[in-house]
Design a protein around this motif. Structure first.
Motif, PDB file in Angstrom:
ATOM      1  N   ASP A 116       0.832  -1.214   0.000  1.00 58.62           N
ATOM      2  CA  ASP A 116       0.000   0.000   0.000  1.00 58.62           C
ATOM      3  C   ASP A 116       0.862   1.258   0.000  1.00 58.62           C
ATOM      4  O   ASP A 116       0.452   2.310   0.471  1.00 58.62           O
ATOM      5  CB  ASP A 116      -0.945   0.010   1.196  1.00 58.62           C
ATOM      6  N   ASP A 117       2.068   1.113  -0.577  1.00 57.35           N
ATOM      7  CA  ASP A 117       2.994   2.244  -0.625  1.00 57.35           C
ATOM      8  C   ASP A 117       3.384   2.602  -2.062  1.00 57.35           C
ATOM      9  O   ASP A 117       4.470   3.144  -2.311  1.00 57.35           O
ATOM     10  CB  ASP A 117       4.246   1.939   0.200  1.00 57.35           C
ATOM     11  N   TYR A 118       2.493   2.305  -2.996  1.00 62.62           N
ATOM     12  CA  TYR A 118       2.737   2.667  -4.398  1.00 62.62           C
ATOM     13  C   TYR A 118       2.414   4.147  -4.619  1.00 62.62           C
ATOM     14  O   TYR A 118       1.624   4.737  -3.861  1.00 62.62           O
ATOM     15  CB  TYR A 118       1.872   1.810  -5.326  1.00 62.62           C
ATOM     16  N   PRO A 119       2.969   4.759  -5.645  1.00 64.32           N
ATOM     17  CA  PRO A 119       2.686   6.176  -5.944  1.00 64.32           C
ATOM     18  C   PRO A 119       1.329   6.348  -6.631  1.00 64.32           C
ATOM     19  O   PRO A 119       1.230   6.788  -7.779  1.00 64.32           O
ATOM     20  CB  PRO A 119       3.849   6.571  -6.861  1.00 64.32           C
ATOM     21  N   THR A 120       0.275   5.955  -5.915  1.00 59.67           N
ATOM     22  CA  THR A 120      -1.104   6.062  -6.404  1.00 59.67           C
ATOM     23  C   THR A 120      -1.927   6.755  -5.313  1.00 59.67           C
ATOM     24  O   THR A 120      -1.475   6.865  -4.167  1.00 59.67           O
ATOM     25  CB  THR A 120      -1.696   4.675  -6.694  1.00 59.67           C
ATOM     26  N   ALA A 164       2.787  -0.157 -10.610  1.00 64.44           N
ATOM     27  CA  ALA A 164       1.841   0.652  -9.833  1.00 64.44           C
ATOM     28  C   ALA A 164       0.526   0.851 -10.573  1.00 64.44           C
ATOM     29  O   ALA A 164      -0.552   0.802  -9.968  1.00 64.44           O
ATOM     30  CB  ALA A 164       2.468   2.002  -9.501  1.00 64.44           C
ATOM     31  N   ARG A 165       0.606   1.072 -11.877  1.00 60.26           N
ATOM     32  CA  ARG A 165      -0.604   1.402 -12.649  1.00 60.26           C
ATOM     33  C   ARG A 165      -0.511   0.804 -14.048  1.00 60.26           C
ATOM     34  O   ARG A 165       0.495   0.983 -14.731  1.00 60.26           O
ATOM     35  CB  ARG A 165      -0.743   2.927 -12.746  1.00 60.26           C
ATOM     36  N   VAL A 166      -1.552   0.076 -14.446  1.00 59.91           N
ATOM     37  CA  VAL A 166      -1.646  -0.427 -15.813  1.00 59.91           C
ATOM     38  C   VAL A 166      -3.089  -0.230 -16.271  1.00 59.91           C
ATOM     39  O   VAL A 166      -3.986  -0.981 -15.883  1.00 59.91           O
ATOM     40  CB  VAL A 166      -1.245  -1.911 -15.933  1.00 59.91           C
ATOM     41  N   VAL A 167      -3.306   0.784 -17.081  1.00 58.89           N
ATOM     42  CA  VAL A 167      -4.649   1.124 -17.565  1.00 58.89           C
ATOM     43  C   VAL A 167      -4.579   1.301 -19.072  1.00 58.89           C
ATOM     44  O   VAL A 167      -3.697   1.984 -19.590  1.00 58.89           O
ATOM     45  CB  VAL A 167      -5.185   2.412 -16.901  1.00 58.89           C
ATOM     46  N   ALA A 168      -5.528   0.689 -19.772  1.00 55.49           N
ATOM     47  CA  ALA A 168      -5.506   0.689 -21.230  1.00 55.49           C
ATOM     48  C   ALA A 168      -6.048   1.974 -21.816  1.00 55.49           C
ATOM     49  O   ALA A 168      -6.972   2.588 -21.274  1.00 55.49           O
ATOM     50  CB  ALA A 168      -6.345  -0.478 -21.755  1.00 55.49           C
ATOM     51  N   SER A 169      -5.501   2.342 -22.941  1.00 58.09           N
ATOM     52  CA  SER A 169      -6.203   3.238 -23.851  1.00 58.09           C
ATOM     53  C   SER A 169      -7.010   2.355 -24.790  1.00 58.09           C
ATOM     54  O   SER A 169      -6.460   1.451 -25.430  1.00 58.09           O
ATOM     55  CB  SER A 169      -5.225   4.079 -24.670  1.00 58.09           C
TER      56      SER A 169
END
Length: 327
Positions: free
Chosen positions: A206-210, A285-290
């Motif tokens: 819970d220490d990701y840059p999000t 940390a983040r993987v979101v599609a276009s």
């Protein structure tokens, strides 16, 4: 058209079979049933039990069923297992694909849809992952998917096969309870398993840059994913279409792990607070599609939201475990 759907007795494959047959397409399923369930295949759809590594079986199946297009979903799909068994994954996923394409070329089949994965991107350092984002897979599984894309495109160019490679993101939900994901390898069923056992679900880091410190992912309803396969397969059958497509399949919206566990608690009524454990190696940390390209090229857009995914997955989970208790 008559489509051979490999892996059509699996979780995703069964949804693709359902989408295509309901749209009026003829289909035959080939599945070795190592993880698939024959009960998922509709009674009026032929089921051939066997492996894509079996060239003789492939040749016979394509000929006997008049196959003119292929949707290839069969393969091994667990990232952790692929690290432990890389030779097995390359044999099943790459050599299996090579064998299937050999049968396709020999039979003169001219349409091929390949189910790829967002795992080809590895740890992309971008807000939205486009199809031009560099591919740097971090597991043998992701490597086999990227190598599979290369092989599909090369075979398409050399042999006049129209191809589509579909890179899908985090799949969840069910079109019907009996088609639900019964494994516990993805976040939603993993949380179900913990909650129904009276245990706390786990959050890995819970220490990701999000915004809330937990990983953010793009979740896609399996019914939307199946519809994307249908749309892509039909695109390849258009008169004069001979090109190749490579597109992301996602909603273009991120949901954090903490947000997802909270939503699952709300839908299920189980409110065990999550337990935070150390990060897992390799989790971006983040993987979101276009999803802009598939909208432009195929006119496809996801219809279901995350709550619908969780609700439908929960209905399937409950049905499966009621049946298991009766057995």
């Amino acid at each position: 058209m008559s489509f051979l759907i490999t892996g059509g007795a699996g979780y995703i494959g069964a949804h693709v079979v359902r989408a295509m047959t309901r749209a009026g397409e003829r289909a035959v399923v080939l599945d070795d049933l190592s993880t698939g369930d024959a009960a998922r295949v509709p009674e009026d759809v032929p089921l051939v039990v066997g492996s894509v590594l079996d060239r003789e079986l492939l040749d016979r199946t394509i000929a006997e069923h008049g196959v003119t297009g292929v949707v290839h979903l069969a393969g091994k799909k667990q990232v952790g297992e692929s690290v432990e068994r890389p030779l097995h994954y390359y044999r099943e996923n790459v050599h299996g694909l090579e064998t299937l394409l050999g049968a396709v070329v020999a039979a003169g089949v001219t349409r091929f849809v390949f189910s790829s994965s967002a795992a080809v991107y590895g740890m992309p350092d971008v807000d939205l992952v486009t199809e031009d984002t560099p591919c740097a897979p971090m597991s043998p599984y992701g490597e086999t998917k990227l190598a599979g894309e290369w092989l599909v495109r090369a075979a398409g160019t050399a042999h006049g096969i129209a191809t589509a490679c579909l890179r899908y993101f985090n799949v969840a939900g069910a079109a019907a309870p009996e088609l639900a994901d019964t494994g516990v390898f993805n976040l939603v069923p993993m949380v179900f398993e913990k909650l129904t056992a009276g245990e706390r679900p786990r959050i890995f880091g819970d220490d990701y840059p999000t915004p809330d410190g937990t990983c953010i992912r793009d979740y896609i309803h399996v019914e939307d994913l199946a519809d994307a396969h249908l749309v892509a397969a039909r695109k390849l059958t258009e008169p004069g279409w001979t090109g190749d497509l490579t597109v992301n399949i996602g909603r273009g919206e991120g949901v954090s792990v903490r947000e997802m566990t909270s939503l699952i608690a709300d839908v299920t009524g189980y409110h065990e607070p999550p337990e935070v454990t150390p990060r897992r190696p390799g989790d971006p940390a983040r993987v979101v599609a276009s999803a802009a390209l598939i909208a432009a090229d195929l006119g496809w857009k996801a219809r279901h939201d995350v709550r619908e995914m969780v609700r439908s997955a929960w209905d399937g989970w409950c049905l499966h475990h009621r049946q298991a208790r009766r057995a």
